[in-house]
Design an enzyme around this catalytic site. Structure first.
Site, PDB file in Angstrom:
ATOM      1  N   ARG A  37      27.951  27.247  44.736  1.00 36.48           N
ATOM      2  CA  ARG A  37      26.930  26.215  44.481  1.00 36.48           C
ATOM      3  C   ARG A  37      27.617  24.897  44.146  1.00 36.48           C
ATOM      4  O   ARG A  37      28.700  24.899  43.539  1.00 36.48           O
ATOM      5  CB  ARG A  37      25.974  26.625  43.354  1.00 36.48           C
ATOM      6  CG  ARG A  37      26.654  26.952  42.049  1.00 36.48           C
ATOM      7  CD  ARG A  37      25.646  27.216  40.934  1.00 36.48           C
ATOM      8  NE  ARG A  37      25.087  25.983  40.406  1.00 36.48           N
ATOM      9  CZ  ARG A  37      25.685  25.223  39.472  1.00 36.48           C
ATOM     10  NH1 ARG A  37      26.868  25.549  38.966  1.00 36.48           N
ATOM     11  NH2 ARG A  37      25.103  24.132  39.039  1.00 36.48           N
ATOM     12  N   ASP A  59      28.253  19.754  21.281  1.00 40.36           N
ATOM     13  CA  ASP A  59      27.023  19.253  20.661  1.00 40.36           C
ATOM     14  C   ASP A  59      26.196  20.390  20.065  1.00 40.36           C
ATOM     15  O   ASP A  59      25.033  20.203  19.716  1.00 40.36           O
ATOM     16  CB  ASP A  59      26.196  18.413  21.647  1.00 40.36           C
ATOM     17  CG  ASP A  59      25.747  19.194  22.859  1.00 40.36           C
ATOM     18  OD1 ASP A  59      26.324  20.267  23.130  1.00 40.36           O
ATOM     19  OD2 ASP A  59      24.803  18.748  23.547  1.00 40.36           O
ATOM     20  N   GLY A  85      26.451  20.443  39.263  1.00 43.08           N
ATOM     21  CA  GLY A  85      25.569  19.321  38.941  1.00 43.08           C
ATOM     22  C   GLY A  85      26.240  18.326  38.008  1.00 43.08           C
ATOM     23  O   GLY A  85      25.685  17.274  37.714  1.00 43.08           O
ATOM     24  N   THR A  86      27.425  18.661  37.506  1.00 47.02           N
ATOM     25  CA  THR A  86      28.048  17.797  36.502  1.00 47.02           C
ATOM     26  C   THR A  86      29.431  17.299  36.895  1.00 47.02           C
ATOM     27  O   THR A  86      29.973  16.417  36.252  1.00 47.02           O
ATOM     28  CB  THR A  86      28.200  18.547  35.160  1.00 47.02           C
ATOM     29  OG1 THR A  86      29.074  19.658  35.369  1.00 47.02           O
ATOM     30  CG2 THR A  86      26.876  19.045  34.627  1.00 47.02           C
ATOM     31  N   GLU A  97      21.851  31.279  29.595  1.00 47.88           N
ATOM     32  CA  GLU A  97      22.865  31.140  30.626  1.00 47.88           C
ATOM     33  C   GLU A  97      24.078  31.918  30.122  1.00 47.88           C
ATOM     34  O   GLU A  97      24.293  32.026  28.911  1.00 47.88           O
ATOM     35  CB  GLU A  97      23.250  29.666  30.815  1.00 47.88           C
ATOM     36  CG  GLU A  97      22.130  28.850  31.436  1.00 47.88           C
ATOM     37  CD  GLU A  97      22.608  27.482  31.923  1.00 47.88           C
ATOM     38  OE1 GLU A  97      22.428  27.200  33.099  1.00 47.88           O
ATOM     39  OE2 GLU A  97      23.164  26.714  31.120  1.00 47.88           O
ATOM     40  N   ALA A  98      24.876  32.430  31.063  1.00 45.29           N
ATOM     41  CA  ALA A  98      26.051  33.207  30.667  1.00 45.29           C
ATOM     42  C   ALA A  98      26.964  32.375  29.755  1.00 45.29           C
ATOM     43  O   ALA A  98      27.643  32.910  28.877  1.00 45.29           O
ATOM     44  CB  ALA A  98      26.804  33.667  31.907  1.00 45.29           C
ATOM     45  N   SER A 101      28.410  16.701  25.240  1.00 48.10           N
ATOM     46  CA  SER A 101      28.541  18.148  25.061  1.00 48.10           C
ATOM     47  C   SER A 101      30.002  18.627  25.095  1.00 48.10           C
ATOM     48  O   SER A 101      30.805  18.193  24.285  1.00 48.10           O
ATOM     49  CB  SER A 101      27.694  18.818  26.142  1.00 48.10           C
ATOM     50  OG  SER A 101      27.673  20.192  25.981  1.00 48.10           O
ATOM     51  N   ASP A 109      29.826  24.694  21.227  1.00 49.97           N
ATOM     52  CA  ASP A 109      30.354  23.640  22.100  1.00 49.97           C
ATOM     53  C   ASP A 109      30.221  22.290  21.380  1.00 49.97           C
ATOM     54  O   ASP A 109      29.833  22.235  20.212  1.00 49.97           O
ATOM     55  CB  ASP A 109      29.672  23.646  23.482  1.00 49.97           C
ATOM     56  CG  ASP A 109      28.272  23.078  23.444  1.00 49.97           C
ATOM     57  OD1 ASP A 109      27.666  23.074  22.361  1.00 49.97           O
ATOM     58  OD2 ASP A 109      27.784  22.623  24.489  1.00 49.97           O
ATOM     59  N   ARG A 124      31.368  25.182  42.898  1.00 44.63           N
ATOM     60  CA  ARG A 124      31.751  26.321  42.055  1.00 44.63           C
ATOM     61  C   ARG A 124      31.592  27.620  42.829  1.00 44.63           C
ATOM     62  O   ARG A 124      30.639  27.788  43.600  1.00 44.63           O
ATOM     63  CB  ARG A 124      30.889  26.380  40.807  1.00 44.63           C
ATOM     64  CG  ARG A 124      31.034  25.141  39.948  1.00 44.63           C
ATOM     65  CD  ARG A 124      30.688  25.394  38.501  1.00 44.63           C
ATOM     66  NE  ARG A 124      30.535  24.141  37.780  1.00 44.63           N
ATOM     67  CZ  ARG A 124      31.549  23.410  37.300  1.00 44.63           C
ATOM     68  NH1 ARG A 124      32.802  23.805  37.480  1.00 44.63           N
ATOM     69  NH2 ARG A 124      31.321  22.284  36.662  1.00 44.63           N
TER      70      ARG A 124
HETATM   71  C1  16G Z   1      24.627  21.307  32.264  1.00 45.39           C
HETATM   72  C2  16G Z   1      23.472  22.138  31.818  1.00 45.39           C
HETATM   73  C3  16G Z   1      23.909  23.559  31.583  1.00 45.39           C
HETATM   74  C4  16G Z   1      24.553  24.115  32.840  1.00 45.39           C
HETATM   75  C5  16G Z   1      25.661  23.209  33.296  1.00 45.39           C
HETATM   76  C6  16G Z   1      26.140  23.627  34.657  1.00 45.39           C
HETATM   77  C7  16G Z   1      21.600  21.450  30.442  1.00 45.39           C
HETATM   78  C8  16G Z   1      21.180  20.867  29.133  1.00 45.39           C
HETATM   79  N1  16G Z   1      22.905  21.614  30.590  1.00 45.39           N
HETATM   80  O1  16G Z   1      25.595  21.200  31.272  1.00 45.39           O
HETATM   81  O2  16G Z   1      22.792  24.313  31.265  1.00 45.39           O
HETATM   82  O3  16G Z   1      25.078  25.393  32.628  1.00 45.39           O
HETATM   83  O4  16G Z   1      25.170  21.882  33.415  1.00 45.39           O
HETATM   84  O5  16G Z   1      27.102  22.732  35.093  1.00 45.39           O
HETATM   85  O6  16G Z   1      20.797  21.738  31.290  1.00 45.39           O
HETATM   86  P1  16G Z   1      27.537  22.675  36.609  1.00 45.39           P
HETATM   87  O7  16G Z   1      26.334  22.304  37.431  1.00 45.39           O
HETATM   88  O8  16G Z   1      28.633  21.679  36.635  1.00 45.39           O
HETATM   89  O9  16G Z   1      28.032  24.053  36.958  1.00 45.39           O
HETATM   90 ZN    ZN Z   2      26.233  21.375  24.909  1.00 50.41          ZN
END
Ligand code: 16G
Ligand code: ZN
Length: 531
Positions: free
Chosen positions: A499, A279, A502-503, A371-372, A65, A277, A508
């Protein structure tokens, strides 16, 4: 016991060398491309098992992505184009991290727990983005699929939402559309052309849109799609991947986070522009006003525009269907207030991550979720679709009702209900602006965003932060929420939350307040409270 010897032998060509621990999160697996070879192989295997289990076609999408070009990732797509079922996320994590000699044991375990009959046929469709590493990684995923005796079809370069669409088409007897990229273009362009037929006064000026393709797959696919649009949308494409680097200083994530225009795009005051973005599952709009001030129209503004349009059509059609909007904690407070108080729409807050929003939106006749950051779509329940279809064919209905029902039907066909889709969302926004005779400035003026700030905080272990109430309140560590509450009280129109990402390995922080200075100050003070 299934005979997994052949699969094991093939897996030896894709060893788990680095021993990096990965977790299947909201966006699947995502990390440096060179760490992913064995993960791809194993996700190919998991997709084959999932296909046998569901007796349906499953998708494997190779993409990271909006991450830098050097990264890559993989996501599995479930039968109706949804995200992989949560229970299987755990299997994905176990498989990806297994030692070589444990691989067969874990496969066996999944087969037994899920009572998978290995003789059942399997079919997996594969797609990939434009990253240099994607071709090889997708071939590795295909090796994994083959290793468990499954069939596959490689769709090659596709956007993430195109692959979701293709999976859904395969599993609905092509009722959702034809399972090909051409089928996707045909379905969407037909609906777009039907909608814009009703706007005879549109000038070329109105039809003009500048698109930042983030140097990715969205640019490539938009070029292909343009031929189908019969010049009813005049696109100037920037960051089309021929020169720049993927997501570098451009793309929807960059524009949203930096709150500024991407590099590589020429913008005049008042011109409507949008960014995809990497993808093409997200889109945000923006423009400069005559005082050279940058205005961003994010997922919240998109949700509001679409909801307004749908509500108006439902009123004209005299159809009583419940419309609800699903947002996340990041939604600007002004958008929530506008939707609830002015539009009288039910608004729900879900946890970050598409699957959470999607799931909530499924509970309504029409669920609009965004999502925003620009990821979102609209879901129509089966019953809602049937009622709209019946009204189109109802000979006793008034002309106005039938016309509204036809517009709803075409809107429905233009939307990719499987997942957020930059191309589909963009076409819908363009059609709505055209039908309402609205400029981007008028759309922007529906409500005024509260100033806000997002920051990331590096901490030793982000897992010490636990949240509740759709991530709007922290339950641990002790005292953190109380500290946030007392900071928030010091500003007007303020709100803040923290929070764990998740990535990324960060926490954040989001804050909003009456002025930008106050939003910045609040975000800063909250981030200090996180340490
Ligand atoms: C992922 C999520 C996206 C979310 C982002 C938050 C999917 C397909 N993608 O990219 O929706 O906004 O994570 O990222 O669910 P964060 O947890 O790092 O803030
Ligand atoms: Zn994407």
């Amino acid at each position: 016991m299934a005979d997994l010897e052949g699969a094991f032998q093939m897996s030896l060509l894709h060893p788990n060398l680095k021993g990096v621990i990965l977790q299947y999160g909201t966006a699947g697996f995502r990390t440096k491309a060179e760490e992913l070879d064995h993960v791809m192989f194993r996700m190919g295997q998991l997709a084959a098992l999932r296909s046998k289990k569901t007796k349906s076609t499953i998708g494997v999408m190779v993409t990271a992505s909006h991450n830098p070009e050097e990264d890559n990732g993989v996501k599995l797509v479930d039968p109706l184009g949804e995200m992989l079922a949560s229970a299987w996320e755990e299997y994905a994590t176990q498989l990806a991290n297994a030692e070589e000699n444990q691989l067969t044991v874990i496969l066996e375990k999944i087969i037994q727990e899920e009572k998978i009959e290995m003789h059942i046929g399997a079919f997996v469709v594969v797609g990939r983005d434009t990253r240099p590493s994607s071709l090889k990684l997708s071939q590795t995923a295909i090796d994994g699929i083959i290793s468990l005796g499954s069939k596959h079809k490689d769709y090659g370069l596709v956007t993430t939402p195109q692959l979701h669409y293709i999976v859904c088409c395969h599993n609905t007897n092509q009722m959702y559309g034809t399972a090909s990229v051409e089928g996707y273009y045909e379905k969407l362009s037909k609906a777009f052309l039907e909608l814009t037929k009703q706007t005879p006064n549109r000038t070329d000026d109105h039809k003009h849109l500048k698109v930042d393709g983030a140097n990715g797959i969205g640019a490539l696919k938009l070029k292909e799609m343009e031929n189908y649009l019969q010049k009813k949308l005049l696109i100037s494409l920037y960051n089309d991947g021929t020169a720049g680097k993927l997501n570098h200083l451009c793309g929807a994530d960059y524009v949203k986070v930096q709150q500024k225009r991407p590099e590589g795009i020429r913008m005049m005051a008042g011109e409507r522009c949008c960014s995809y973005d990497g993808d093409a599952d997200r889109v945000v709009y923006y423009y400069y006003d005559s005082a050279s001030l940058f205005h961003l129209l994010d997922g919240d503004k998109i949700a509001t525009l679409i909801t307004t349009f749908l509500k108006e059509l439902l009123t004209k059609a005299d159809l009583h269907l419940q419309v609800a909007v699903v947002q996340t904690a990041y939604a600007n407070g002004s958008s929530t207030r506008y939707l609830e108080e002015t539009m009288k729409v039910e608004v729900h807050c879900a946890k970050t991550g598409v699957k959470h929003l999607h799931h909530k939106a499924q509970q309504f006749d029409i669920g609009v979720y965004f999502e925003a950051n620009g990821h979102g779509t609209v879901l129509f329940s089966k019953d809602a679709q049937k009622k709209i279809q019946q009204l189109v064919e109802n000979q006793n209905a008034s002309k106005e009702q039938i016309n509204a029902a036809k517009l709803l039907m075409n809107t429905l066909n233009l939307i990719n209900q499987t997942v957020g889709d930059a191309i589909s969302d963009m076409l819908l926004i363009e059609a709505i602006l055209a039908l309402k005779g609205m400029t981007v400035q008028q759309w922007d003026a529906i409500y005024t965003d509260l100033p806000n700030r997002q920051v990331k905080v590096k901490v030793a272990d982000r897992r010490v932060i636990d949240t509740t109430d759709a991530e709007r309140r922290a339950v641990s560590p002790p005292g953190l929420q109380e500290a946030i509450d007392s900071l928030v009280q010091k500003y007007s129109l303020s709100r803040a939350f923290v929070r764990p990402s998740g990535t990324e390995d960060v926490v954040r922080v989001y804050a909003e307040a009456d002025t930008q200075t106050n939003a910045d100050l609040l975000a800063h003070k909250v981030s200090l409270a996180v340490y």
